[in-house]
Design a protein around this motif. Sequence first.
Motif, PDB file in Angstrom:
ATOM      1  N   MET A   1     -63.838 -22.310  16.639  1.00 51.36           N
ATOM      2  CA  MET A   1     -64.422 -23.621  16.395  1.00 51.36           C
ATOM      3  C   MET A   1     -65.232 -24.006  17.629  1.00 51.36           C
ATOM      4  N   TYR A   2     -66.429 -24.485  17.410  1.00 50.09           N
ATOM      5  CA  TYR A   2     -67.305 -24.912  18.493  1.00 50.09           C
ATOM      6  C   TYR A   2     -67.636 -26.388  18.320  1.00 50.09           C
ATOM      7  N   LYS A   3     -67.802 -27.062  19.440  1.00 53.20           N
ATOM      8  CA  LYS A   3     -68.247 -28.448  19.414  1.00 53.20           C
ATOM      9  C   LYS A   3     -69.705 -28.447  19.850  1.00 53.20           C
ATOM     10  N   ALA A   4     -70.541 -29.038  19.024  1.00 55.18           N
ATOM     11  CA  ALA A   4     -71.957 -29.153  19.349  1.00 55.18           C
ATOM     12  C   ALA A   4     -72.255 -30.601  19.690  1.00 55.18           C
ATOM     13  N   LYS A   5     -72.980 -30.776  20.779  1.00 60.05           N
ATOM     14  CA  LYS A   5     -73.415 -32.109  21.183  1.00 60.05           C
ATOM     15  C   LYS A   5     -74.932 -32.118  21.108  1.00 60.05           C
ATOM     16  N   VAL A   6     -75.457 -33.036  20.311  1.00 62.28           N
ATOM     17  CA  VAL A   6     -76.892 -33.107  20.068  1.00 62.28           C
ATOM     18  C   VAL A   6     -77.419 -34.446  20.563  1.00 62.28           C
ATOM     19  N   THR A   7     -78.455 -34.384  21.363  1.00 58.20           N
ATOM     20  CA  THR A   7     -79.142 -35.592  21.815  1.00 58.20           C
ATOM     21  C   THR A   7     -80.520 -35.601  21.171  1.00 58.20           C
ATOM     22  N   VAL A   8     -80.794 -36.665  20.424  1.00 56.22           N
ATOM     23  CA  VAL A   8     -82.075 -36.809  19.737  1.00 56.22           C
ATOM     24  C   VAL A   8     -82.839 -37.949  20.403  1.00 56.22           C
ATOM     25  N   THR A   9     -84.060 -37.661  20.822  1.00 50.50           N
ATOM     26  CA  THR A   9     -84.884 -38.675  21.476  1.00 50.50           C
ATOM     27  C   THR A   9     -86.269 -38.710  20.847  1.00 50.50           C
ATOM     28  N   LEU A  10     -86.880 -39.876  20.915  1.00 48.03           N
ATOM     29  CA  LEU A  10     -88.258 -39.978  20.453  1.00 48.03           C
ATOM     30  C   LEU A  10     -89.157 -39.206  21.401  1.00 48.03           C
ATOM     31  N   ARG A  11     -90.183 -38.599  20.861  1.00 53.99           N
ATOM     32  CA  ARG A  11     -91.154 -37.910  21.705  1.00 53.99           C
ATOM     33  C   ARG A  11     -91.854 -38.943  22.582  1.00 53.99           C
ATOM     34  N   PRO A  12     -92.278 -38.540  23.776  1.00 51.65           N
ATOM     35  CA  PRO A  12     -92.908 -39.495  24.705  1.00 51.65           C
ATOM     36  C   PRO A  12     -94.120 -40.225  24.121  1.00 51.65           C
TER      37      PRO A  12
END
Length: 81
Positions: A1-12
């Motif tokens: 089992m893996y934990k994925a951490k995703v950060t989503v940001t608006l493009r500059p």
Amino acid sequence: MYKAKVTVTLRPSILDPKGKAAHHALQNLGLNEVQQVRIGKFIELDVDAKDEAAAKAVVESACAQLLANEVMEDFEIVIES
């Protein structure tokens, strides 16, 4: 089992009205040291995969299909075991 951490940001290049509103509110609170605010999303997923590469592939697919709008947003994935 893996934990994925995703950060989503608006493009500059994309305007961030939520970030602008937060910046204005922080200035109203006297926090004039804050120069800019950009608001994004943080998502954690538990992924059952055979290895880290497979887990990352699943998360990339999830981001591309649902979690991020690739026209307006960038995403960064960190996989933990």
